[in-house]
Design a protein around this motif. Sequence first.
Motif, short mmCIF file in Angstrom:
data_model
loop_
_atom_site.label_atom_id
_atom_site.label_comp_id
_atom_site.label_asym_id
_atom_site.label_seq_id
_atom_site.Cartn_x
_atom_site.Cartn_y
_atom_site.Cartn_z
N LEU A 129 57.05 46.25 43.93
CA LEU A 129 55.60 46.24 43.81
C LEU A 129 55.11 45.74 42.45
CD1 LEU A 129 54.78 49.56 45.68
CD2 LEU A 129 54.45 47.22 46.49
N GLU A 130 55.98 45.72 41.46
CA GLU A 130 55.59 45.22 40.15
C GLU A 130 55.60 43.69 40.12
OE1 GLU A 130 58.57 47.05 40.45
OE2 GLU A 130 57.56 48.96 40.33
N ASN A 131 56.29 43.06 41.07
CA ASN A 131 56.43 41.61 41.12
C ASN A 131 55.09 40.98 41.53
OD1 ASN A 131 57.09 38.94 41.63
ND2 ASN A 131 58.72 39.40 43.08
N LYS A 132 54.55 40.14 40.69
CA LYS A 132 53.28 39.48 40.99
C LYS A 132 53.48 38.07 41.55
CE LYS A 132 50.74 42.24 37.70
NZ LYS A 132 49.98 43.08 38.57
N GLY A 133 54.74 37.65 41.65
CA GLY A 133 55.02 36.33 42.20
C GLY A 133 54.82 35.22 41.20
N ILE A 134 54.91 34.00 41.70
CA ILE A 134 54.80 32.81 40.86
C ILE A 134 53.60 32.01 41.34
CG2 ILE A 134 55.95 30.67 40.18
CD1 ILE A 134 58.61 32.27 40.84
N GLY A 135 52.65 31.83 40.45
CA GLY A 135 51.45 31.09 40.81
C GLY A 135 50.29 31.48 39.93
N PRO A 136 49.10 31.07 40.31
CA PRO A 136 47.93 31.25 39.44
C PRO A 136 47.37 32.66 39.40
CG PRO A 136 47.26 30.22 41.51
CD PRO A 136 48.77 30.32 41.53
N ILE A 137 47.75 33.52 40.33
CA ILE A 137 47.15 34.85 40.41
C ILE A 137 47.98 35.84 39.59
CG2 ILE A 137 46.35 36.69 41.94
CD1 ILE A 137 44.96 33.91 42.28
N THR A 138 47.35 36.41 38.57
CA THR A 138 48.04 37.37 37.71
C THR A 138 47.46 38.78 37.83
OG1 THR A 138 46.61 36.80 35.85
CG2 THR A 138 48.71 35.62 36.02
N SER A 139 46.23 38.89 38.38
CA SER A 139 45.62 40.20 38.50
C SER A 139 44.57 40.18 39.61
CB SER A 139 44.95 40.59 37.18
OG SER A 139 44.32 41.84 37.30
N ILE A 140 44.58 41.22 40.43
CA ILE A 140 43.56 41.42 41.46
C ILE A 140 43.13 42.87 41.36
CG2 ILE A 140 43.07 41.56 43.93
CD1 ILE A 140 45.16 39.48 44.42
N THR A 141 41.84 43.08 41.41
CA THR A 141 41.31 44.43 41.45
C THR A 141 40.56 44.59 42.76
OG1 THR A 141 41.07 44.44 39.06
CG2 THR A 141 39.85 46.13 40.29
N PHE A 142 41.05 45.49 43.61
CA PHE A 142 40.36 45.78 44.86
C PHE A 142 39.27 46.79 44.59
CE2 PHE A 142 44.46 44.92 47.41
CZ PHE A 142 44.04 43.65 47.77
N GLY A 143 38.14 46.64 45.27
CA GLY A 143 37.07 47.63 45.19
C GLY A 143 37.49 48.88 45.95
N ASN A 144 36.77 49.96 45.72
CA ASN A 144 37.08 51.21 46.42
C ASN A 144 36.80 51.10 47.92
OD1 ASN A 144 37.88 52.48 44.09
ND2 ASN A 144 35.83 53.25 43.64
N VAL A 145 35.86 50.24 48.28
CA VAL A 145 35.47 50.04 49.67
C VAL A 145 35.83 48.61 50.07
CG1 VAL A 145 33.50 50.02 51.27
CG2 VAL A 145 33.57 51.68 49.40
N ILE A 146 36.34 48.46 51.27
CA ILE A 146 36.69 47.12 51.77
C ILE A 146 35.41 46.31 51.97
CG2 ILE A 146 37.64 45.87 53.76
CD1 ILE A 146 39.67 48.18 54.02
N ASP A 147 35.42 45.09 51.49
CA ASP A 147 34.32 44.16 51.67
C ASP A 147 34.45 43.57 53.08
OD1 ASP A 147 32.72 41.83 51.79
OD2 ASP A 147 32.99 41.41 49.66
N GLN A 148 33.68 44.13 54.03
CA GLN A 148 33.82 43.74 55.44
C GLN A 148 33.50 42.28 55.68
OE1 GLN A 148 35.78 46.68 56.97
NE2 GLN A 148 35.27 44.91 58.16
N GLU A 149 32.51 41.75 54.99
CA GLU A 149 32.16 40.33 55.16
C GLU A 149 33.31 39.44 54.72
OE1 GLU A 149 28.90 37.18 53.42
OE2 GLU A 149 28.29 39.27 53.60
N LEU A 150 33.91 39.75 53.59
CA LEU A 150 35.06 38.99 53.10
C LEU A 150 36.26 39.17 54.03
CD1 LEU A 150 35.99 37.18 50.75
CD2 LEU A 150 36.71 39.26 49.55
N ALA A 151 36.48 40.39 54.50
CA ALA A 151 37.60 40.66 55.40
C ALA A 151 37.45 39.90 56.72
CB ALA A 151 37.71 42.17 55.67
N THR A 152 36.25 39.82 57.24
CA THR A 152 36.01 39.07 58.48
C THR A 152 36.32 37.59 58.27
OG1 THR A 152 34.34 40.65 59.20
CG2 THR A 152 34.25 38.46 60.20
N LYS A 153 35.91 37.05 57.14
CA LYS A 153 36.23 35.66 56.81
C LYS A 153 37.75 35.49 56.72
CE LYS A 153 35.48 32.10 53.32
NZ LYS A 153 34.91 31.75 52.02
N GLY A 154 38.42 36.45 56.11
CA GLY A 154 39.88 36.40 56.00
C GLY A 154 40.57 36.45 57.34
N GLU A 155 40.07 37.29 58.24
CA GLU A 155 40.64 37.37 59.58
C GLU A 155 40.50 36.04 60.32
OE1 GLU A 155 40.49 40.19 63.57
OE2 GLU A 155 38.84 40.30 62.14
#
Length: 164
Positions: free
Chosen positions: A54-80
């Motif tokens: 879980l400490e592995n962040k992988g290789i690429g441009p993303i070094t940090s993500i902060t999730f909100g306490n509540v799921i962003d339903q609009e963003l999640a629908t777009k992702g689905e």
Amino acid sequence: MNSFHLYIGIILFTLQLASCTKEKKAKEDTVTIGTKKTEKNVTTQEKSSTPILLENKGIGPITSITFGNVIDQELATKGELLFSSKCVACHKASQKFIGPPMVGIYKKRSPEWVMNMIMNPDEMLKKDPVAMALLKEYNNTIMINQNITKEEARAMVEWFRTLE
């Protein structure tokens, strides 16, 4: 064909058929969450040889993500919708297919690792130990680079949160 060869053929066929029809029993794995010694039992159909880092962040441009306490339903629908249009040829949300399922992904991978894998699969498969292990586990089936943008990948990882 003489009767001896026919007899051996029937035995081999029966053994092969028997090995294909055995049911896989669920096993319990212990998962270490982060660097703490917190343990959680996860029931799986088949034990995976891929490490959980879980400490592995992988290789690429993303070094940090902060999730909100509540799921962003609009963003999640777009992702689905994005997942349905770009990923379902190889991935199913809740079962192993050509690639791994997305349900429970954050119990095994960091959000940064997931985004980097979505956006940068070529380099991840060559250099990241977890991606390389997954490649081996899934019969060397490579993940095709879909040229997914940061915004699209972020939407997909938000949708994956709804699958927990």
